[in-house]
Write an enzyme that holds these catalytic residues in place. Structure first.
Site, short mmCIF file in Angstrom:
data_model
loop_
_atom_site.label_atom_id
_atom_site.label_comp_id
_atom_site.label_asym_id
_atom_site.label_seq_id
_atom_site.Cartn_x
_atom_site.Cartn_y
_atom_site.Cartn_z
N ASN A 98 0.84 -1.20 0.00
CA ASN A 98 0.00 0.00 0.00
C ASN A 98 0.87 1.24 0.00
OD1 ASN A 98 0.69 -0.73 2.70
ND2 ASN A 98 -0.95 0.53 3.52
N ILE A 99 0.38 2.27 -0.69
CA ILE A 99 1.11 3.53 -0.82
C ILE A 99 0.12 4.64 -0.48
CG2 ILE A 99 2.47 5.01 -2.36
CD1 ILE A 99 2.88 2.43 -4.13
N GLU A 100 0.30 5.23 0.71
CA GLU A 100 -0.65 6.24 1.17
C GLU A 100 -0.28 7.63 0.65
OE1 GLU A 100 -1.01 5.62 5.43
OE2 GLU A 100 -2.19 3.79 5.07
N CYS B 275 -4.12 0.61 -2.48
CA CYS B 275 -3.93 -0.60 -1.67
C CYS B 275 -2.88 -1.51 -2.29
CB CYS B 275 -5.24 -1.39 -1.58
SG CYS B 275 -6.54 -0.59 -0.65
N GLU C 122 -3.10 -4.65 -3.03
CA GLU C 122 -3.63 -5.54 -4.07
C GLU C 122 -3.61 -4.87 -5.43
OE1 GLU C 122 -4.84 -4.79 -1.13
OE2 GLU C 122 -6.24 -6.30 -0.37
N CYS D 271 -10.28 -4.64 0.18
CA CYS D 271 -11.39 -3.69 0.30
C CYS D 271 -12.31 -3.83 -0.91
CB CYS D 271 -10.85 -2.26 0.40
SG CYS D 271 -10.29 -1.58 -1.17
N CYS E 59 -10.78 -2.86 -4.33
CA CYS E 59 -9.85 -3.88 -4.85
C CYS E 59 -10.60 -5.10 -5.36
CB CYS E 59 -8.83 -4.27 -3.79
SG CYS E 59 -7.60 -2.97 -3.49
#
Ligand code: THU
Length: 133
Positions: free
Chosen positions: A42-44, A53, A55, A89, A92
Site C-alpha cells: 500500500n502507498i498512502e 492498496c 492488491e 477492500c 480492490c
C-alpha cells in the site's frame, strides 16, 4: 507455489509499504498461471483518497507488464498492537474482477501460519462488468 509461500511473499512485500497515516503496512503477492509472482504494497497519500492498496499495486504492476490472467493473490499485513486478517477492500475486489473470474482465489492472512482462502465470487457477488467475453 503453495498458499503459505505466497503469504510469505505478501508479508515480505509489506516491508515496502508507505503507510505514515494508518500505520497499516499491507503486502500482496499475485500469482499468474505461468508461475510468475507480482508483489505490491500500500502507498498512502496526504490526500487520503489517493491512497492505493497493496492488491491494486500488485495487479497494476502485473497488467502493465502485459499479464492478463491470474490464479490467486495473497494479502497480508502488520499493524502494531493489532491482530488483523487482511481482506481486500471493496474497490480492490471490483478491480480484481476486471481480470479475474469468480474462481480466482484470495488468501487473506493474519500471519504466515494463519490464513483463509476464499474465491472472488464468494467475496464479491454480482460484480459490475461491461466486459462482453
Ligand atoms: N489496505 C490495503 O492495502 N489492502 C487491504 O486489503 C486493506 C487496506 C491499506 C489501505 C490503507 O493504506 C491502509 O491499509 C488502511 O486502510
Amino acid at each position: 507455489m503453495t498458499d503459505r509461500e505466497l503469504v510469505r511473499l505478501a508479508l515480505d512485500a509489506c516491508e515496502n509499504a508507505y503507510a505514515p497515516y494508518s500505520g497499516c503496512r499491507v503486502g500482496a503477492a499475485l500469482l499468474t498461471p505461468g508461475g510468475k509472482v507480482y508483489t505490491g504494497c500500500n502507498i498512502e497519500n496526504s490526500s487520503f483518497g489517493a491512497t492505493v492498496c497493496a492488491e491494486r499495486t500488485a495487479l497494476f504492476k502485473a497488467v502493465s507488464e502485459g499479464e492478463r490472467e491470474f490464479e490467486k493473490i495473497a494479502v497480508a499485513g502488520i499493524k502494531e498492537g493489532e491482530d488483523i486478517t487482511f481482506y481486500p477492500c471493496g474497490i480492490c475486489r471490483q478491480v480484481l474482477s476486471e481480470f479475474c473470474g469468480e474462481n480466482f482465489i484470495i488468501i487473506s492472512a493474519k500471519s504466515e501460519n494463519d490464513y483463509t482462502a476464499n474465491t472472488l465470487g464468494e467475496l464479491l457477488k454480482n460484480s459490475f462488468s461491461l466486459r462482453k467475453d
